[in-house]
Every structure is written in C-alpha cells, then in structure tokens.
Design a protein around this motif. Structure first.
Motif, PDB file in Angstrom:
ATOM      1  N   ALA A 192      32.799  34.699  35.876  1.00 13.13           N
ATOM      2  CA  ALA A 192      32.844  36.166  35.959  1.00 13.13           C
ATOM      3  C   ALA A 192      34.268  36.680  35.752  1.00 13.13           C
ATOM      4  O   ALA A 192      34.496  37.667  35.032  1.00 13.13           O
ATOM      5  CB  ALA A 192      32.293  36.625  37.308  1.00 13.13           C
ATOM      6  N   GLU A 193      35.236  35.979  36.365  1.00 13.41           N
ATOM      7  CA  GLU A 193      36.625  36.441  36.243  1.00 13.41           C
ATOM      8  C   GLU A 193      37.190  36.157  34.849  1.00 13.41           C
ATOM      9  O   GLU A 193      38.104  36.857  34.395  1.00 13.41           O
ATOM     10  CB  GLU A 193      37.490  35.808  37.334  1.00 13.41           C
ATOM     11  CG  GLU A 193      37.116  36.345  38.716  1.00 13.41           C
ATOM     12  CD  GLU A 193      38.023  35.876  39.850  1.00 13.41           C
ATOM     13  OE1 GLU A 193      38.901  35.021  39.615  1.00 13.41           O
ATOM     14  OE2 GLU A 193      37.830  36.368  40.978  1.00 13.41           O
ATOM     15  N   ALA A 194      36.644  35.136  34.187  1.00 16.42           N
ATOM     16  CA  ALA A 194      37.087  34.865  32.816  1.00 16.42           C
ATOM     17  C   ALA A 194      36.554  35.940  31.861  1.00 16.42           C
ATOM     18  O   ALA A 194      37.161  36.232  30.838  1.00 16.42           O
ATOM     19  CB  ALA A 194      36.609  33.491  32.379  1.00 16.42           C
ATOM     20  N   ALA A 195      35.402  36.518  32.230  1.00 15.55           N
ATOM     21  CA  ALA A 195      34.754  37.484  31.338  1.00 15.55           C
ATOM     22  C   ALA A 195      35.207  38.911  31.587  1.00 15.55           C
ATOM     23  O   ALA A 195      35.106  39.767  30.706  1.00 15.55           O
ATOM     24  CB  ALA A 195      33.233  37.398  31.514  1.00 15.55           C
ATOM     25  N   GLY A 196      35.697  39.201  32.787  1.00 12.92           N
ATOM     26  CA  GLY A 196      36.055  40.576  33.086  1.00 12.92           C
ATOM     27  C   GLY A 196      36.504  40.722  34.521  1.00 12.92           C
ATOM     28  O   GLY A 196      37.082  39.811  35.101  1.00 12.92           O
TER      29      GLY A 196
ATOM     30  N   PRO B 151      34.877  41.270  37.956  1.00 15.37           N
ATOM     31  CA  PRO B 151      33.599  41.369  38.675  1.00 15.37           C
ATOM     32  C   PRO B 151      33.672  42.332  39.860  1.00 15.37           C
ATOM     33  O   PRO B 151      34.725  42.495  40.468  1.00 15.37           O
ATOM     34  CB  PRO B 151      33.348  39.934  39.151  1.00 15.37           C
ATOM     35  CG  PRO B 151      34.653  39.239  39.050  1.00 15.37           C
ATOM     36  CD  PRO B 151      35.472  39.934  38.031  1.00 15.37           C
ATOM     37  N   VAL B 152      32.548  42.946  40.151  1.00 17.49           N
ATOM     38  CA  VAL B 152      32.454  43.897  41.273  1.00 17.49           C
ATOM     39  C   VAL B 152      31.791  43.183  42.440  1.00 17.49           C
ATOM     40  O   VAL B 152      30.627  42.771  42.347  1.00 17.49           O
ATOM     41  CB  VAL B 152      31.606  45.119  40.873  1.00 17.49           C
ATOM     42  CG1 VAL B 152      31.493  46.094  42.046  1.00 17.49           C
ATOM     43  CG2 VAL B 152      32.202  45.796  39.648  1.00 17.49           C
ATOM     44  N   PRO B 153      32.516  42.997  43.549  1.00 16.46           N
ATOM     45  CA  PRO B 153      31.916  42.290  44.684  1.00 16.46           C
ATOM     46  C   PRO B 153      30.881  43.133  45.408  1.00 16.46           C
ATOM     47  O   PRO B 153      30.889  44.366  45.325  1.00 16.46           O
ATOM     48  CB  PRO B 153      33.109  41.981  45.594  1.00 16.46           C
ATOM     49  CG  PRO B 153      34.179  42.922  45.193  1.00 16.46           C
ATOM     50  CD  PRO B 153      33.917  43.375  43.782  1.00 16.46           C
TER      51      PRO B 153
END
Ligand SMILES: [Zn+2]
Length: 255
Positions: free
Chosen positions: A207-211, A213-215
């Motif tokens: 998720a962090e590699a792609a953008g 993320p919203v927790p």
C-alpha cells in the motif's frame, strides 16, 4: 477431505499426556504450514510449545531440520537450562535465548513463533508499528510492540529477557532488522498471528509503495481488534490451514 462434524472448538483434555500429544501434533502441523508459506530461511526460525506438565520446559524444532520435514517424533523437549531432554538434534541457541524468556515472563503463553519471513523482516527495518490499514491488521492494533534495539544474533538470555520485556502483554513484537515474533495461548493461535502478521506487513508495504494509504480510525480499529484479535479468533483462523496440512501431509503426525 473435511470431516462431517465441525471440530472447531478448542479441545478439552483428560490428562497431561493427552494435552502434550495434542500440542506436539499442532506444533508439527504449524512447521509444515510455515514451510508451505516459505517462512524458513536456511536454519533460522522456531516455534515452541510449553509442556503442559513441566511448565518450564518447551517443545521446539531441531536446529537444521527443514520445516517441511518435521514430524511429531522430531520435536525436542528443552528444559529451563537449555538442555535437550528429549531429542538428538542440536538446539538453536537463539530459540532458547528468546523463547525461554518469553515462556518465563508470560505464564499465559503456551506457544511462541519466530521466523525470518520476507515481509516481516522487510517491515522490521522501518522500526515502527503496523498501522490499522485493513480489517486483518486491526488484530494487532494496540497489541504489538517494536523491539528497536538490534544488537546482533540473540544468543544471550539477557537479550531474550529484553525482548520479552518489550513484548509486554501483547500478542506480537516486531524485532527491528530481524523479523516477527508472535505468541498465543495455543500453538494454533501463535502460528496464526505469525501468518497474518507477515501478510499484514506485506499489505502495508504494498500500500505504501503504491500511494498514501488511509488507516482505519481509532474507534473502529479498536472495535475491530475486539472482534478479530482475541485468543479464540486466532485459534479458529488456523483451523482450515491445520485441517488442510494434515490431510495433505499425514506423515507429520508420525510419533
Ligand atoms: Zn531470528
């Protein structure tokens, strides 16, 4: 093939011998599942199960035996001095240093799991806790620690003690620059937390590699943790994997 009955309630035992046999079967099955998921890295990694009678002894894998080969009869019993009481293979020094201190510090813990799995060790280099990004991740919300003091391979009891202290009352610890550690009131539970924590690390890395993320927010994450993070939930989640591995590889039960 699945059984017709639904055996998915934690079993009761009429004797320590029966409970010991059960724990050893679950432990051997957990190693096969870890092997299936590729959690082994050479000879690294260990899962332990406290003996139900000799409470300061635990069952553990032989050092150097492939997880995918472990049978019930291969498991070794180790005492509180690190001596192999049953078994002929060598004992992993780190297994004793870490697990003996966790079993001593946490009487509630029946089993602890540690391996150098790829996504767990990758995440561990970030030295921060997992965020509640997914429903599965919420099982760890407020219930895992980061042991951020890497000082080399763990062969000293003192180091194991510091890891146990960092774990506190939680279900898991991220050992910085090393890998994941999980615990449970059953082998099934400890194994499941490890499997889902490894995948939670993978999910957050993706998720962090792609953008960005919203927790999940605090209140919902807390509520979800209550729904998915309990001892019974952890035990239940492992049952399909257990049933599958025993059906596929029944030799794991050889005594
Ligand atoms: Zn390790």
């Amino acid at each position: 093939m699945p059984s017709d009955r639904a055996p998915h309630a934690f079993p009761k035992f009429s004797s320590p011998d029966e409970e010991r046999a059960h724990r050893k079967q679950r432990l051997a099955a957990a190693f096969r599942v870890f092997g299936h998921f590729g959690f082994d890295e050479g000879a690294a990694g260990h899962i332990t199960a406290r003996d139900p009678e000799l409470l300061d002894h635990f069952w553990v894998n032989p050092l150097g035996m492939n997880f995918k080969h472990i049978r019930v009869k291969d498991l070794m019993l180790v005492n509180d001095k690190g001596e192999v009481v049953e078994g002929n293979w060598p004992l992993n020094g780190a297994a004793f240093a870490i697990h003996s201190q966790i079993h001593a510090a946490r009487p509630d813990v029946v089993s602890a799991a540690h391996a150098h799995s790829l996504y767990g060790k990758s995440w561990s280099t970030l030295r921060r806790p997992l965020d509640p990004l997914t429903q599965d991740a919420c099982a760890f919300y407020g219930d895992h620690a980061v042991f951020d003091d890497y000082t080399g391979a763990v062969f000293e009891l003192e180091e194991g003690k510091r890891i146990a202290h960092s774990l506190g009352s939680g279900k898991a610890a991220i050992l910085a620059n090393h890998g994941l550690l999980t615990v449970g009131r059953s082998v099934d539970e400890a194994a499941w937390w490890f499997i889902t924590m490894e995948r939670t690390c993978q999910a957050q890395l993706l998720a962090e590699a792609a953008g960005t993320p919203v927790p999940i927010g605090h209140d919902v994450a807390t509520k979800t943790a209550g729904q998915t993070g309990g001892h019974g939930a952890g035990w239940r989640q492992f049952q399909p994997l257990h049933d599958w591995i025993v059906a596929e590889q029944p030799d794991l039960l050889d005594e």
